[in-house]
Design an enzyme around this catalytic site. Sequence first.
Site, PDB file in Angstrom:
ATOM      1  N   CYS A  71      58.186  63.901  50.847  1.00  0.00           N
ATOM      2  CA  CYS A  71      58.670  62.822  51.473  1.00  0.00           C
ATOM      3  C   CYS A  71      60.211  62.853  51.682  1.00  0.00           C
ATOM      4  O   CYS A  71      60.861  63.165  50.698  1.00  0.00           O
ATOM      5  CB  CYS A  71      58.342  61.374  50.749  1.00  0.00           C
ATOM      6  SG  CYS A  71      59.010  59.830  51.511  1.00  0.00           S
ATOM      7  N   CYS A  77      64.667  56.520  48.740  1.00  0.00           N
ATOM      8  CA  CYS A  77      63.944  55.123  48.546  1.00  0.00           C
ATOM      9  C   CYS A  77      63.478  54.767  47.151  1.00  0.00           C
ATOM     10  O   CYS A  77      63.461  55.632  46.173  1.00  0.00           O
ATOM     11  CB  CYS A  77      62.559  55.279  49.066  1.00  0.00           C
ATOM     12  SG  CYS A  77      61.228  54.119  48.892  1.00  0.00           S
ATOM     13  N   CYS A  80      59.056  55.729  44.999  1.00  0.00           N
ATOM     14  CA  CYS A  80      58.381  56.780  44.234  1.00  0.00           C
ATOM     15  C   CYS A  80      59.658  57.238  43.270  1.00  0.00           C
ATOM     16  O   CYS A  80      60.835  57.225  43.751  1.00  0.00           O
ATOM     17  CB  CYS A  80      57.845  57.817  45.090  1.00  0.00           C
ATOM     18  SG  CYS A  80      56.571  57.314  45.966  1.00  0.00           S
ATOM     19  N   CYS A 158      54.920  56.661  54.880  1.00  0.00           N
ATOM     20  CA  CYS A 158      55.170  56.697  53.624  1.00  0.00           C
ATOM     21  C   CYS A 158      53.917  57.319  52.765  1.00  0.00           C
ATOM     22  O   CYS A 158      52.855  57.240  53.069  1.00  0.00           O
ATOM     23  CB  CYS A 158      55.238  55.055  52.945  1.00  0.00           C
ATOM     24  SG  CYS A 158      55.094  54.964  51.331  1.00  0.00           S
ATOM     25  N   GLN A 282      43.865  44.844  42.987  1.00  0.00           N
ATOM     26  CA  GLN A 282      44.639  46.141  42.636  1.00  0.00           C
ATOM     27  C   GLN A 282      44.875  46.991  43.786  1.00  0.00           C
ATOM     28  O   GLN A 282      44.212  47.331  44.650  1.00  0.00           O
ATOM     29  CB  GLN A 282      43.494  46.847  41.616  1.00  0.00           C
ATOM     30  CG  GLN A 282      43.464  46.229  40.398  1.00  0.00           C
ATOM     31  CD  GLN A 282      44.493  46.388  39.504  1.00  0.00           C
ATOM     32  OE1 GLN A 282      45.320  47.321  39.737  1.00  0.00           O
ATOM     33  NE2 GLN A 282      44.570  45.949  38.460  1.00  0.00           N
ATOM     34  N   TYR A 311      43.439  35.443  33.685  1.00  0.00           N
ATOM     35  CA  TYR A 311      44.184  36.105  34.529  1.00  0.00           C
ATOM     36  C   TYR A 311      43.139  36.607  35.552  1.00  0.00           C
ATOM     37  O   TYR A 311      43.511  38.067  35.803  1.00  0.00           O
ATOM     38  CB  TYR A 311      45.297  37.150  34.301  1.00  0.00           C
ATOM     39  CG  TYR A 311      46.224  36.404  33.065  1.00  0.00           C
ATOM     40  CD1 TYR A 311      47.393  35.893  33.524  1.00  0.00           C
ATOM     41  CD2 TYR A 311      46.014  36.737  31.768  1.00  0.00           C
ATOM     42  CE1 TYR A 311      48.247  35.279  32.501  1.00  0.00           C
ATOM     43  CE2 TYR A 311      46.827  36.030  30.939  1.00  0.00           C
ATOM     44  CZ  TYR A 311      48.064  35.451  31.458  1.00  0.00           C
ATOM     45  OH  TYR A 311      48.950  35.124  30.270  1.00  0.00           O
ATOM     46  N   GLU A 332      42.493  31.457  36.443  1.00  0.00           N
ATOM     47  CA  GLU A 332      43.480  32.045  37.473  1.00  0.00           C
ATOM     48  C   GLU A 332      44.659  30.762  37.954  1.00  0.00           C
ATOM     49  O   GLU A 332      44.135  29.869  38.339  1.00  0.00           O
ATOM     50  CB  GLU A 332      42.830  32.581  38.503  1.00  0.00           C
ATOM     51  CG  GLU A 332      43.657  33.075  39.627  1.00  0.00           C
ATOM     52  CD  GLU A 332      44.582  33.889  39.803  1.00  0.00           C
ATOM     53  OE1 GLU A 332      44.744  35.012  38.861  1.00  0.00           O
ATOM     54  OE2 GLU A 332      45.904  33.851  40.276  1.00  0.00           O
ATOM     55  N   ASP A 380      44.507  40.248  31.530  1.00  0.00           N
ATOM     56  CA  ASP A 380      44.852  40.890  32.679  1.00  0.00           C
ATOM     57  C   ASP A 380      46.133  40.314  33.333  1.00  0.00           C
ATOM     58  O   ASP A 380      45.969  40.233  34.514  1.00  0.00           O
ATOM     59  CB  ASP A 380      43.883  41.313  33.687  1.00  0.00           C
ATOM     60  CG  ASP A 380      44.158  42.419  34.605  1.00  0.00           C
ATOM     61  OD1 ASP A 380      45.236  43.064  34.457  1.00  0.00           O
ATOM     62  OD2 ASP A 380      43.463  42.495  36.015  1.00  0.00           O
ATOM     63  N   CYS A 407      49.716  46.014  33.232  1.00  0.00           N
ATOM     64  CA  CYS A 407      50.418  46.835  34.017  1.00  0.00           C
ATOM     65  C   CYS A 407      52.024  47.348  33.703  1.00  0.00           C
ATOM     66  O   CYS A 407      52.722  47.656  34.455  1.00  0.00           O
ATOM     67  CB  CYS A 407      50.670  46.450  35.467  1.00  0.00           C
ATOM     68  SG  CYS A 407      51.065  44.866  35.520  1.00  0.00           S
TER      69      CYS A 407
HETATM   70  N1  SAH Z   1      42.159  40.673  36.983  1.00  0.00           N
HETATM   71  C1  SAH Z   1      42.375  40.635  38.196  1.00  0.00           C
HETATM   72  C2  SAH Z   1      44.001  40.159  38.408  1.00  0.00           C
HETATM   73  C3  SAH Z   1      45.070  40.493  37.729  1.00  0.00           C
HETATM   74  S1  SAH Z   1      46.632  40.358  38.268  1.00  0.00           S
HETATM   75  C4  SAH Z   1      42.204  41.676  39.012  1.00  0.00           C
HETATM   76  O1  SAH Z   1      42.134  42.828  38.349  1.00  0.00           O
HETATM   77  O2  SAH Z   1      42.349  41.886  40.164  1.00  0.00           O
HETATM   78  C5  SAH Z   1      47.279  38.937  37.296  1.00  0.00           C
HETATM   79  C6  SAH Z   1      46.739  37.588  37.906  1.00  0.00           C
HETATM   80  O3  SAH Z   1      47.200  36.521  36.952  1.00  0.00           O
HETATM   81  C7  SAH Z   1      47.275  37.338  39.327  1.00  0.00           C
HETATM   82  O4  SAH Z   1      46.047  37.036  39.957  1.00  0.00           O
HETATM   83  C8  SAH Z   1      47.971  35.948  39.126  1.00  0.00           C
HETATM   84  O5  SAH Z   1      47.945  35.098  40.138  1.00  0.00           O
HETATM   85  C9  SAH Z   1      47.395  35.409  37.856  1.00  0.00           C
HETATM   86  N2  SAH Z   1      48.612  34.734  36.838  1.00  0.00           N
HETATM   87  C10 SAH Z   1      49.891  34.730  36.841  1.00  0.00           C
HETATM   88  N3  SAH Z   1      50.241  33.953  35.711  1.00  0.00           N
HETATM   89  C11 SAH Z   1      49.018  33.410  35.372  1.00  0.00           C
HETATM   90  C12 SAH Z   1      49.187  32.033  34.364  1.00  0.00           C
HETATM   91  N4  SAH Z   1      50.263  31.587  34.081  1.00  0.00           N
HETATM   92  N5  SAH Z   1      47.871  31.766  34.309  1.00  0.00           N
HETATM   93  C13 SAH Z   1      46.950  32.372  34.932  1.00  0.00           C
HETATM   94  N6  SAH Z   1      46.853  33.226  35.932  1.00  0.00           N
HETATM   95  C14 SAH Z   1      48.214  33.514  36.240  1.00  0.00           C
END
Ligand code: SAH
Length: 454
Positions: A71, A77, A80, A158, A282, A311, A332, A380, A407
């Site tokens: 790239c 940038c 990456c 990109c 994702q 989450y 969520e 998550d 993450c």
């Molecule tokens: N498990 C899902 C999303 C993971 S990302 C997947 O794999 O697609 C994390 C998520 O947590 C996001 O959707 C975000 O909006 C949510 N989030 C962030 N803070 C939060 C909170 N305090 N309580 C509940 N959800 C929350």
Amino acid sequence: MKKNDIKKLNIISVTSEGNGVAKEEEYVFFVPYALVGEEVNVKILKIKKNIVYTKLIEVLKPSPNRITPLCDNFYKCGGCTYLNMNYENQLEYKLKKINDALERIGKLDIKANYIIPSPVISGYRNKALIPVSKDLSGNIICGFFKNRTHNVIDMEECYIQDKDAFGVVKTVKEWMNKFNIEPYDEINHKGLIRHIYYRKGVHTGDIMAGIVSYNKSIPHLNELTDMLLENISSVKSVILNINDKHTNVILGEKTITLYGTPYITDKICGLTFKIGSLSFFQVNPCNVGNLYNKAIEFLNLNKNDILFDIYCGIGTIGLSAANKVKEVIGVEIIPEAVEYARENANINNITNAIFYTGKAEDVIYKMEEEQNTPTAIILDPPRAGCDKSLICEIIKLKPEKICYVSCDPATLARDLKIFSESGEYKIKEVIGCDMFPNTFHVESVALLTLSTAI
Ligand code: SAH
């Protein structure tokens, strides 16, 4: 040693952000773009106590892992960090990042033994929010920010984005030029267009394209839709997101559908998911199935399990596990995502899943009260990790098994430490999963079980 000196260094390690590290006497040197094992010449930029920031001038002895970046914008940038090394080396760095965090932040004696590689390392990203700006001569420019700045680099492609993303960029740019639509100026709060929105359901081909604007009164929106539909096949949704806030947060809370559906569709683990413009999904669709399957395998679910998907976004992980358990209960914070989670249960004929809206740390009490006590939990969270009060409540609930998908290894390690120090949970296994090839980011999956379990 002083600023602007040129110095020869041997790179012995790497930071969590991918910078080479050298040590000499009491000094620690950070050298961006230098690889472990290399001998390099650097220019001293800044000395802060015993920390020295440098610029790589010349690689005297290159690492066998060094490659030529594919790239042209790589050294400018901020996207990456690892395009100058082979993929095996990237994976090694990422595993080290997880293990450094587990050891230094988590004070845990567990190690991640392996990382699931991404089957695809270029063009994998299914989503882009691309800043729009003007150069000094007043030309409209679109691309990612220059490293650590808010200066846009004008880009036509990109390496890690889906191939159609920059077709959308080109079209929006043409539309802005044709109808004299101004980019937003974040200093004076004038102008309109802040970002270009792009998302693709890679397994269906559906594309959602549009703009993020400071203001909703934008002329020639019909022409924008026409041009997008004409130039990019499989656009299923054209959107206008309004963000009138003076912040770095990219998306505003309101999205108007200009054409087609307010969602696009993609497939994971054999299920179909509708994804709205504001919902998390994702970004690496080629490895997401591997990630979810690993999380589900870790939990070793059975038909008596009550699974909390905390989450949950649009319900992706919980719904992928629904046929293995008695019940899935998701939570969520984004209302739109919860609507799609419910809709996604419906379109996949899943009848044992319900979803709550709100902050997990608040809603968990309601979930316990109204539902059965969980036997398994998926966590998550976003990069910030879990709220401490949520972790404390989960420890009280004592589910048999918890799978933490993260993450950010630093917040994962911080949170695992709380679980581990409670004495109630053992960290059984941690692995990496590369959802973000060529960047320093890495996903990890951790399995926690009750200490009393055999
Ligand atoms: N498990 C899902 C999303 C993971 S990302 C997947 O794999 O697609 C994390 C998520 O947590 C996001 O959707 C975000 O909006 C949510 N989030 C962030 N803070 C939060 C909170 N305090 N309580 C509940 N959800 C929350």
